[in-house]
Design a protein around this motif. Structure first.
Motif, PDB file in Angstrom:
ATOM      1  N   UNK A 297      56.194   7.533 -26.015  1.00 36.37           N
ATOM      2  CA  UNK A 297      56.053   6.771 -25.501  1.00 36.37           C
ATOM      3  C   UNK A 297      55.387   5.949 -23.946  1.00 36.37           C
ATOM      4  N   UNK A 298      55.976   7.436 -22.800  1.00 36.71           N
ATOM      5  CA  UNK A 298      54.960   7.287 -21.265  1.00 36.71           C
ATOM      6  C   UNK A 298      53.652   6.630 -21.793  1.00 36.71           C
ATOM      7  N   UNK A 299      52.861   7.738 -22.836  1.00 35.02           N
ATOM      8  CA  UNK A 299      51.295   7.319 -23.179  1.00 35.02           C
ATOM      9  C   UNK A 299      51.334   5.813 -23.742  1.00 35.02           C
ATOM     10  N   UNK A 300      51.673   5.689 -24.353  1.00 36.92           N
ATOM     11  CA  UNK A 300      51.651   4.197 -25.487  1.00 36.92           C
ATOM     12  C   UNK A 300      51.522   3.180 -24.161  1.00 36.92           C
ATOM     13  N   UNK A 301      52.684   3.271 -23.152  1.00 38.54           N
ATOM     14  CA  UNK A 301      53.182   2.081 -22.050  1.00 38.54           C
ATOM     15  C   UNK A 301      51.858   2.253 -21.078  1.00 38.54           C
ATOM     16  N   UNK A 302      51.560   3.018 -20.957  1.00 35.24           N
ATOM     17  CA  UNK A 302      50.406   3.352 -20.140  1.00 35.24           C
ATOM     18  C   UNK A 302      49.249   2.413 -20.015  1.00 35.24           C
ATOM     19  N   UNK A 303      48.497   2.883 -21.980  1.00 37.09           N
ATOM     20  CA  UNK A 303      47.221   2.884 -21.882  1.00 37.09           C
ATOM     21  C   UNK A 303      47.664   0.889 -22.681  1.00 37.09           C
TER      22      UNK A 303
END
Length: 419
Positions: A311-317
């Protein structure tokens, strides 16, 4: 028509054939001398010979004004002899389709079918043409099981692994099965070619805790190096009065490499599935990533829950994406990625990791789940395996299940206390 016809049995002679009268209905005269020979007379006066070799199955031998009784009997004897040998006369007399060479088959009918039904059709067709180069110019009906066995021997001699050889054998047998379905061949001449015996539970390559820590450290170091390079470039531009480039330190990621790797580790997606991923298939509210059947190797849609890191990765990206309408990962030209090999190789070198492929991150995902106590069927669903046997390769990573199984012997034994 036959059910309306009158029928008589008689020892036919040429004189009788010539003199039989015309009837108002179709009439059959069955020869008493050769069972199966029939003379049919229609109300229009047409007299024809037939050979009936099974109930309701007849072969036309010719009109009586062109074929004599003697010739008709000889033709009928040949047909009945074929039937005795197991040959269907009607099938034998159908016009035969020209059997193509293996090369023409791959370039033609099979290539078109593969393009419509196989996601990796280019790789599969290329592998068949490359692996079986010596068979390309032979007609399909001239290729034998012995040809493939000789090919196998040559591949073993030059050091090719049995797993690769088995994969190629499966591919060519599948291609020949299609040729049978399309009636280019009567039977598959390779049907009895067996795969070589191999280890059904090969060792699965996944990262140790230390290797994963080194990979993550190398990812962070790469991010810092790229930020430092941008900082250095901006200092140079500032000194000369040039417009500054956007600072990479304000972004969650400097490029696609780190988010792709972290998503691979946390979702088990294949590289191609991540390359094909669109924002419409990422539901951050429900924390679900969807791999559609159109992009999945198995052609089946599956839904993967997103853990906190994913989730952190996709939100940041997503926050730094120029557009959230199309693909999640695009190159500088705004097109689909097709490779990350250069960055991947340098990253592994920096992390000191050897013999580890990008696809092995999928094994890493599954291995960590099994070692964490997740049941194999759930792992199978998350990976999208259509065959449970594919998931069994991870079974050895859950030794506690086997321990519980053998402990049953102690609990049910009258000697358990002594033990």
């Amino acid at each position: 028509m036959a059910c309306e016809a009158g029928t008589m049995r008689t020892a036919l002679t040429q004189s009788m054939v010539d003199k039989f009268p015309i009837s108002v209905k179709v009439k059959d005269y069955r020869d008493a001398r050769l069972k199966g020979l029939i003379l049919r007379i229609t109300p229009a006066g047409v007299k024809s010979f037939y050979c009936e070799y099974a109930r309701g199955k007849r072969v036309w031998l010719g009109r009586a004004d062109a074929v004599g009784l003697f010739e008709a009997r000889e033709s009928a004897r040949v047909i009945l002899s074929e039937v005795y040998r197991g040959i269907d006369p009607i099938e034998a007399r159908k016009p035969k389709r020209e059997v193509p060479t293996f090369r023409a088959f791959l370039d033609g009918d099979y290539g078109l079918w593969a393009k419509a039904n196989q996601k990796a059709h280019k790789q599969n067709l290329n592998r068949l043409a490359t692996a079986f180069k010596v068979l390309l110019d032979k007609r399909l009906d001239a290729i034998t099981a012995l040809d493939v066995e000789r090919w196998r021997g040559g591949e073993v001699e030059r050091g090719l692994s049995l797993e690769t050889i088995n994969r190629d054998i499966s591919s060519i047998k599948a291609a020949f099965n299609r040729a049978v379905e399309w009636e280019l061949l009567g039977t598959n001449p390779l049907a009895k070619v067996k795969k070589s015996r191999t280890d059904n539970c090969p060792k699965v390559r996944y990262l140790s805790y230390d290797e994963e820590a080194r990979l993550r450290a190398a990812l962070d170091a790469r991010e810092e190096r790229r930020c430092a390079e941008r900082d250095s470039a901006n200092r140079w531009r500032s000194e000369r009065g040039y417009e500054l480039l956007p600072s990479l330190r304000q972004l969650a990621f400097t490029d696609h490499v780190k988010p792709l790797i972290l998503l691979s580790i946390n979702t088990g997606c294949r590289r191609g599935e991540l390359f094909d991923l669109t924002w419409s298939n990422v539901d951050l509210d429900r924390r679900i990533l969807t791999v559609t059947g159109a992009t999945a190797k198995s052609r089946r849609t599956r839904h993967i829950p997103l853990n906190r890191e994913a989730m952190f990765v996709l939100q940041g990206w997503r926050a730094q994406a120029e557009s959230t309408d199309g693909m999640v990962f695009v190159n500088d030209a705004g097109q689909r990625f097709d490779r990350v090999n250069f960055s991947w190789r340098h990253l592994l070198k920096d992390a000191g990791i050897t013999a580890f492929r990008w696809h092995d991150m999928r094994h890493h995902f599954a291995s960590r789940l099994v070692m964490g106590g997740v049941d194999l069927n759930t792992v199978r669903e998350l990976l999208g395996h259509s065959d449970y046997a594919m998931t069994l390769r991870y079974a050895h990573l859950a030794p506690e299940h086997k321990l519980k199984a053998v402990e049953v012997l102690v609990s049910t034994s009258p000697f358990a206390a002594a033990a």
